[in-house]
Design a protein around this motif. Sequence first.
Motif, PDB file in Angstrom:
ATOM      1  N   UNK A  58      56.278  27.075  29.420  1.00 19.24           N
ATOM      2  CA  UNK A  58      56.989  27.323  30.623  1.00 19.24           C
ATOM      3  C   UNK A  58      56.498  26.591  31.825  1.00 19.24           C
ATOM      4  N   UNK A  59      55.149  26.611  31.847  1.00 22.53           N
ATOM      5  CA  UNK A  59      54.424  25.777  32.767  1.00 22.53           C
ATOM      6  C   UNK A  59      54.416  24.365  32.845  1.00 22.53           C
ATOM      7  N   UNK A  60      54.666  23.811  31.670  1.00 22.30           N
ATOM      8  CA  UNK A  60      55.079  22.175  31.649  1.00 22.30           C
ATOM      9  C   UNK A  60      56.313  22.026  32.213  1.00 22.30           C
ATOM     10  N   UNK A  61      57.107  22.753  31.521  1.00 25.82           N
ATOM     11  CA  UNK A  61      58.523  22.426  32.073  1.00 25.82           C
ATOM     12  C   UNK A  61      58.813  22.618  33.420  1.00 25.82           C
ATOM     13  N   UNK A  62      57.906  23.220  34.227  1.00 28.98           N
ATOM     14  CA  UNK A  62      58.125  23.752  35.574  1.00 28.98           C
ATOM     15  C   UNK A  62      57.807  22.380  36.364  1.00 28.98           C
ATOM     16  N   UNK A  63      56.594  21.840  35.918  1.00 29.82           N
ATOM     17  CA  UNK A  63      56.010  20.774  36.606  1.00 29.82           C
ATOM     18  C   UNK A  63      56.811  19.315  36.289  1.00 29.82           C
ATOM     19  N   UNK A  64      57.320  19.194  35.228  1.00 32.69           N
ATOM     20  CA  UNK A  64      57.908  17.927  34.736  1.00 32.69           C
ATOM     21  C   UNK A  64      59.286  17.831  35.362  1.00 32.69           C
ATOM     22  N   UNK A  65      60.026  19.062  35.323  1.00 35.51           N
ATOM     23  CA  UNK A  65      61.376  19.217  36.000  1.00 35.51           C
ATOM     24  C   UNK A  65      61.364  19.108  37.607  1.00 35.51           C
ATOM     25  N   UNK A  66      60.156  19.691  38.051  1.00 35.84           N
ATOM     26  CA  UNK A  66      60.133  19.977  39.634  1.00 35.84           C
ATOM     27  C   UNK A  66      60.668  18.727  40.431  1.00 35.84           C
ATOM     28  N   UNK A  67      60.374  17.546  40.204  1.00 33.33           N
ATOM     29  CA  UNK A  67      60.959  16.696  41.216  1.00 33.33           C
ATOM     30  C   UNK A  67      62.232  16.361  41.210  1.00 33.33           C
ATOM     31  N   UNK A  68      62.977  16.582  40.118  1.00 31.87           N
ATOM     32  CA  UNK A  68      64.654  16.573  40.065  1.00 31.87           C
ATOM     33  C   UNK A  68      64.916  17.746  40.757  1.00 31.87           C
ATOM     34  N   UNK A  69      64.486  18.913  40.466  1.00 34.96           N
ATOM     35  CA  UNK A  69      65.052  20.477  40.766  1.00 34.96           C
ATOM     36  C   UNK A  69      64.859  20.571  42.262  1.00 34.96           C
ATOM     37  N   UNK A  70      63.683  20.038  42.872  1.00 32.49           N
ATOM     38  CA  UNK A  70      63.562  20.090  44.265  1.00 32.49           C
ATOM     39  C   UNK A  70      63.994  18.890  45.122  1.00 32.49           C
ATOM     40  N   UNK A  71      64.633  18.011  44.462  1.00 31.96           N
ATOM     41  CA  UNK A  71      65.225  16.950  45.253  1.00 31.96           C
ATOM     42  C   UNK A  71      66.254  17.265  46.364  1.00 31.96           C
ATOM     43  N   UNK A  72      67.012  18.542  46.044  1.00 26.43           N
ATOM     44  CA  UNK A  72      67.941  18.861  47.038  1.00 26.43           C
ATOM     45  C   UNK A  72      67.890  20.275  46.974  1.00 26.43           C
ATOM     46  N   UNK A  73      66.951  20.734  48.003  1.00 26.57           N
ATOM     47  CA  UNK A  73      66.969  22.452  47.953  1.00 26.57           C
ATOM     48  C   UNK A  73      68.060  23.362  48.074  1.00 26.57           C
ATOM     49  N   UNK A  74      68.969  23.056  49.027  1.00 22.52           N
ATOM     50  CA  UNK A  74      70.065  23.670  49.211  1.00 22.52           C
ATOM     51  C   UNK A  74      71.275  23.840  47.816  1.00 22.52           C
ATOM     52  N   UNK A  75      71.138  22.707  47.202  1.00 25.43           N
ATOM     53  CA  UNK A  75      71.887  22.973  45.935  1.00 25.43           C
ATOM     54  C   UNK A  75      71.269  23.702  44.762  1.00 25.43           C
ATOM     55  N   UNK A  76      69.562  23.660  44.974  1.00 25.60           N
ATOM     56  CA  UNK A  76      69.052  24.494  44.109  1.00 25.60           C
ATOM     57  C   UNK A  76      69.461  26.032  44.509  1.00 25.60           C
ATOM     58  N   UNK A  77      69.258  26.249  45.765  1.00 29.65           N
ATOM     59  CA  UNK A  77      69.506  27.766  46.233  1.00 29.65           C
ATOM     60  C   UNK A  77      70.882  28.186  45.781  1.00 29.65           C
ATOM     61  N   UNK A  78      71.846  27.252  46.054  1.00 28.61           N
ATOM     62  CA  UNK A  78      73.187  27.671  45.401  1.00 28.61           C
ATOM     63  C   UNK A  78      73.303  27.849  44.070  1.00 28.61           C
ATOM     64  N   UNK A  79      72.457  27.250  43.278  1.00 27.98           N
ATOM     65  CA  UNK A  79      72.595  27.535  41.688  1.00 27.98           C
ATOM     66  C   UNK A  79      72.023  28.607  41.468  1.00 27.98           C
ATOM     67  N   UNK A  80      70.924  29.121  42.072  1.00 28.09           N
ATOM     68  CA  UNK A  80      70.243  30.258  41.845  1.00 28.09           C
ATOM     69  C   UNK A  80      71.099  31.652  42.386  1.00 28.09           C
ATOM     70  N   UNK A  81      71.907  31.236  43.234  1.00 26.50           N
ATOM     71  CA  UNK A  81      72.712  32.413  43.804  1.00 26.50           C
ATOM     72  C   UNK A  81      74.069  32.614  42.867  1.00 26.50           C
ATOM     73  N   UNK A  82      74.469  31.410  42.262  1.00 29.46           N
ATOM     74  CA  UNK A  82      75.566  31.727  41.438  1.00 29.46           C
ATOM     75  C   UNK A  82      75.119  32.025  40.170  1.00 29.46           C
ATOM     76  N   UNK A  83      73.885  31.764  39.484  1.00 30.87           N
ATOM     77  CA  UNK A  83      73.611  31.917  38.159  1.00 30.87           C
ATOM     78  C   UNK A  83      72.386  33.180  38.143  1.00 30.87           C
ATOM     79  N   UNK A  84      72.042  33.693  39.223  1.00 30.06           N
ATOM     80  CA  UNK A  84      71.055  34.573  39.234  1.00 30.06           C
ATOM     81  C   UNK A  84      70.936  35.383  38.020  1.00 30.06           C
ATOM     82  N   UNK A  85      71.707  36.055  37.541  1.00 27.36           N
ATOM     83  CA  UNK A  85      71.936  37.158  36.431  1.00 27.36           C
ATOM     84  C   UNK A  85      71.477  36.524  35.241  1.00 27.36           C
ATOM     85  N   UNK A  86      72.018  35.102  34.813  1.00 33.01           N
ATOM     86  CA  UNK A  86      71.713  34.378  33.594  1.00 33.01           C
ATOM     87  C   UNK A  86      70.046  34.151  33.579  1.00 33.01           C
ATOM     88  N   UNK A  87      69.747  33.558  34.910  1.00 37.90           N
ATOM     89  CA  UNK A  87      68.114  33.129  34.930  1.00 37.90           C
ATOM     90  C   UNK A  87      67.389  34.319  34.781  1.00 37.90           C
TER      91      UNK A  87
END
Length: 286
Positions: A186-215
């Motif tokens: 999990x730690x490696x995935x977090x660091x490797x995918x972080x640049x792409x995930x954190x590129x657009x914080x508003x979109x990331x937050x929207x995904x969290x709100x939409x898919x919170x339960x599956x996450x």
Amino acid sequence: MHPLAIAAVLLAAFTHATWNLAAKRASGSRHFVWLYSLGSIILYAPAVLWVLVSTRPQLETAHWLALLMTGVLHMGYSLTLQAGYRVSDLSLVYPLARGTGPLLSFLAATFLLNEPAGLVSVLGVLLIVGGILLVSGLANEAHKAPRAGIALGMLTGVFIAGYTINDGWAVKTLMLSPFLIDFTGNLLRLFVLAPMALKDPPALLAEWRMYRNPILIVAVLGPLGYILVLYAMKVAPIGHVAPMRELATLIGTYFGARLLKEQVTPIRLTGAVLIVTGVIALAITG
């Protein structure tokens, strides 16, 4: 197999099928893997810290290599599985991945790790793999199956076999904690995918709100199920534990039929019976 190992694998099968259902429902999320990896790290960090403090492991080159490999292989698994769910059905990708994985794991455990392979255990593996082919529909209607779904399902199975052998070696030979192995992935995935995930914080937050339960479901059940499997590998042959995990295919097929409204034919039911028979064959050997 030891009764505790069987119990651990059965519980892991249920948790695995459950979080895969959640992952399928979140197939529209671009950063789902990163979000559930973050959740797993937050939730399981106290347990990993307790393991490190209580055992004080002395990590050598082989240990670091095993942890690096588990991170790389699990990241490949997570990304290909989610890509498969974006282009095809749960009832195709999931059985195909879970069928390819145990076959390769059994062969590797037999020929690379010199684990014993009796006639009954070989028959059990063949029954499981044959059953999964019937459940997925590839045995009789392969021409109708999406090519992308087949390719990604089989590639996911290759990653399953790779991390199964690597992680089995890590817990049985190197005596690494299952908590540490899963946490590293999990730690490696977090660091490797972080640049792409954190590129657009508003979109990331929207995904969290939409898919919170599956996450949250995957963040909790993903590590729990795999930690149970790793503990089973400590007391049972890897080549038997890996195919027994495929009971999750039965549960996943049921979820696909009942919850996702996917078709269940008599051929799929026959495949389910073959899987159960194969699991019984493995349980009474080794």
